[in-house]
Design a protein around this motif. Structure first.
Motif, PDB file in Angstrom:
ATOM      1  N   LEU A 160      12.930 -74.789  -6.294  1.00 56.65           N
ATOM      2  CA  LEU A 160      13.529 -74.845  -5.897  1.00 56.65           C
ATOM      3  C   LEU A 160      14.300 -74.277  -7.053  1.00 56.65           C
ATOM      4  O   LEU A 160      14.959 -75.268  -7.446  1.00 56.65           O
ATOM      5  CB  LEU A 160      14.598 -75.597  -5.271  1.00 56.65           C
ATOM      6  CG  LEU A 160      13.227 -76.588  -4.049  1.00 56.65           C
ATOM      7  CD1 LEU A 160      13.177 -77.186  -3.137  1.00 56.65           C
ATOM      8  CD2 LEU A 160      12.672 -75.037  -2.690  1.00 56.65           C
ATOM      9  N   THR A 161      15.386 -72.555  -6.255  1.00 54.64           N
ATOM     10  CA  THR A 161      17.066 -72.283  -6.499  1.00 54.64           C
ATOM     11  C   THR A 161      18.069 -72.901  -5.970  1.00 54.64           C
ATOM     12  O   THR A 161      17.559 -73.301  -5.139  1.00 54.64           O
ATOM     13  CB  THR A 161      16.861 -71.404  -7.350  1.00 54.64           C
ATOM     14  OG1 THR A 161      16.448 -70.292  -6.430  1.00 54.64           O
ATOM     15  CG2 THR A 161      15.440 -71.038  -8.572  1.00 54.64           C
ATOM     16  N   VAL A 162      18.915 -72.679  -6.255  1.00 56.55           N
ATOM     17  CA  VAL A 162      20.129 -73.412  -5.501  1.00 56.55           C
ATOM     18  C   VAL A 162      20.197 -72.044  -4.416  1.00 56.55           C
ATOM     19  O   VAL A 162      20.148 -72.742  -3.426  1.00 56.55           O
ATOM     20  CB  VAL A 162      21.623 -72.923  -5.800  1.00 56.55           C
ATOM     21  CG1 VAL A 162      22.013 -73.258  -4.641  1.00 56.55           C
ATOM     22  CG2 VAL A 162      21.630 -74.468  -7.144  1.00 56.55           C
ATOM     23  N   GLU A 163      20.001 -70.715  -5.009  1.00 57.64           N
ATOM     24  CA  GLU A 163      19.768 -69.774  -3.783  1.00 57.64           C
ATOM     25  C   GLU A 163      18.978 -69.863  -2.274  1.00 57.64           C
ATOM     26  O   GLU A 163      18.591 -69.580  -1.577  1.00 57.64           O
ATOM     27  CB  GLU A 163      20.029 -68.337  -4.606  1.00 57.64           C
ATOM     28  CG  GLU A 163      20.997 -68.122  -5.287  1.00 57.64           C
ATOM     29  CD  GLU A 163      21.125 -69.127  -6.331  1.00 57.64           C
ATOM     30  OE1 GLU A 163      22.447 -68.709  -7.298  1.00 57.64           O
ATOM     31  OE2 GLU A 163      19.565 -69.687  -7.101  1.00 57.64           O
ATOM     32  N   ARG A 164      17.432 -70.300  -2.764  1.00 53.86           N
ATOM     33  CA  ARG A 164      15.848 -70.344  -2.321  1.00 53.86           C
ATOM     34  C   ARG A 164      16.339 -71.489  -1.566  1.00 53.86           C
ATOM     35  O   ARG A 164      16.256 -71.048  -0.390  1.00 53.86           O
ATOM     36  CB  ARG A 164      14.971 -70.379  -3.398  1.00 53.86           C
ATOM     37  CG  ARG A 164      13.372 -70.529  -2.275  1.00 53.86           C
ATOM     38  CD  ARG A 164      13.780 -69.281  -1.634  1.00 53.86           C
ATOM     39  NE  ARG A 164      12.848 -68.970  -1.144  1.00 53.86           N
ATOM     40  CZ  ARG A 164      12.036 -68.955   0.199  1.00 53.86           C
ATOM     41  NH1 ARG A 164      13.102 -67.821   1.140  1.00 53.86           N
ATOM     42  NH2 ARG A 164      10.732 -68.967   0.902  1.00 53.86           N
ATOM     43  N   PHE A 165      16.964 -72.514  -1.607  1.00 48.91           N
ATOM     44  CA  PHE A 165      17.375 -73.906  -0.620  1.00 48.91           C
ATOM     45  C   PHE A 165      18.255 -73.222   0.357  1.00 48.91           C
ATOM     46  O   PHE A 165      17.817 -73.858   1.187  1.00 48.91           O
ATOM     47  CB  PHE A 165      17.946 -74.603  -2.003  1.00 48.91           C
ATOM     48  CG  PHE A 165      17.676 -75.896  -0.721  1.00 48.91           C
ATOM     49  CD1 PHE A 165      16.551 -76.399  -0.351  1.00 48.91           C
ATOM     50  CD2 PHE A 165      19.146 -77.233  -0.810  1.00 48.91           C
ATOM     51  CE1 PHE A 165      17.096 -78.141   1.506  1.00 48.91           C
ATOM     52  CE2 PHE A 165      19.111 -78.238  -0.901  1.00 48.91           C
ATOM     53  CZ  PHE A 165      18.008 -78.793   0.726  1.00 48.91           C
TER      54      PHE A 165
END
Length: 362
Positions: A160-165
């Motif tokens: 995960l990345t912050v944007e995807r999460f």
């Protein structure tokens, strides 16, 4: 690990019952265990109750204890020990578990936690405003290669990345969580290398490609070592000449060279002639006993009386030892002393001869 307690009584439901399908499933699960071992089904039943209600209530714990015929505490201790059991209400659409163990923490788990605090609630185990979302931080979820990751329900969302999460949280909050495919959220197959596959690049076929190893070549037997020549034996001590041998060490030198050895028969003949010449018939005679000092002689029976308390025997001729005690005095044990018999053996007469053997009249 923090203390886990049941939710407040104000929000606990009054009763619990499995649905029809879940009730039949629970009965089959209990029947899998032998009589007296039904408690082994406690974890499957608690998990099925949580799947049905969303969390484990006090009423569910008591109902399962009654089904297993055990005390309530036996089910309560299991529910409060394992963290996969939720002991208070969770979001109706999603409960997010954020992994906070070392690999995920090093790759951005704190940023994922901040997303939960902004979009759901600043504190874990709290519902959002409409009661559809909740979150918590948990220990390792077993996908360290794909860190950071979270688990929603029974599905893992990895890499995960912050944007995807944030996009995933918003989708679940809107009731569109089914559109998010679980697993790695990058171009990656499960836990394969992030840059693409690096091994097993050939397309597998049904053709056998295994080639067995050839048999090992038998090694030639080692050659036997050449025999060493025998070393010459040297005397450990210098030899001595004939003149150096003392007379008593080599009596054979007294005989003439080449003289025959005496036979056993010859030695026995010479011994018999000597015995006959000296009247040696194997029995002691009077001459030998007169004044002799052997074990059978009167002199051998003499007692000077030097031992304290020992009775004195008479010397040849009837006299008693001058330094001895009274021949008739009692011994120290209180018994009278045996009269002296003059040193004569009880098995021989006064002349020293053995008495004749009695004739058998039969």
């Amino acid at each position: 690990m923090s203390v886990r307690r049941l939710a407040d009584a104000a929000i606990q439901p009054a009763a619990f019952a499995f649905s029809g399908d879940n009730q039949r499933w629970a009965e089959r699960k209990i029947a899998e265990y032998p009589e007296g071992r039904q408690l082994s089904a406690v974890i499957p039943l608690l998990m099925r109750a949580q799947d049905q209600e969303g969390w484990v209530t006090r009423a569910a714990i008591e109902t399962i204890a009654d089904m297993l015929d055990v005390a309530y505490i036996r089910v309560l201790e299991v529910a409060t020990f394992y963290t996969q059991f939720q002991l208070q209400p969770v979001g109706s659409r999603a409960h997010i578990q954020v992994c906070g163990t070392t690999p995920c923490m090093l790759r951005g788990a704190e940023q994922l936690r901040a997303v939960c605090e902004r979009h759901i609630h600043p504190e874990p185990h709290h519902l959002n405003a409409d009661g559809t979302m909740s979150w918590e931080e948990v220990e390792c979820l077993g996908a360290c290669v794909n860190a950071p990751m979270v688990m929603i329900g029974q599905d893992a969302y990895e890499d995960l990345t912050v944007e995807r999460f944030e996009a995933i949280v918003e989708a679940f909050a809107a009731g569109d969580g089914a559109s998010i495919e679980p697993g790695p959220q990058v171009e990656r197959l499960h836990a394969a290398a992030a840059g693409g596959q690096t091994t097993l690049l050939e397309t597998p076929t049904a053709e056998r490609t295994y080639q067995p190893f050839p048999p090992p070549v038998e090694a030639a037997p080692p050659e036997a070592p050449a025999a060493k020549p025998a070393a010459e034996q040297k005397p450990t001590k210098p030899g001595r000449g004939d003149g150096d041998v003392p007379e008593e060490a080599a009596p054979a030198l007294k005989q003439p060279t080449g003289a025959p050895k005496a036979s056993v028969a010859e030695a026995e003949r010479e011994r018999a002639e000597f015995d006959a010449e000296h009247d040696a018939d194997g029995e002691p005679n009077d001459a030998m006993r007169e004044g002799a000092t052997g074990a059978e002689s009167p002199a051998g029976k003499m007692d000077t009386g030097k031992a304290p308390g020992k009775r004195t025997r008479a010397v040849p001729g009837g006299g008693a030892a001058s330094a001895g005690t009274d021949p008739q005095a009692p011994d120290p044990q209180g018994q009278a002393a045996e009269p002296d018999k003059g040193g004569v053996s009880p098995t021989r007469d006064a002349a020293g001869r053995k008495p004749p053997k009695p004739q058998d009249d039969s």
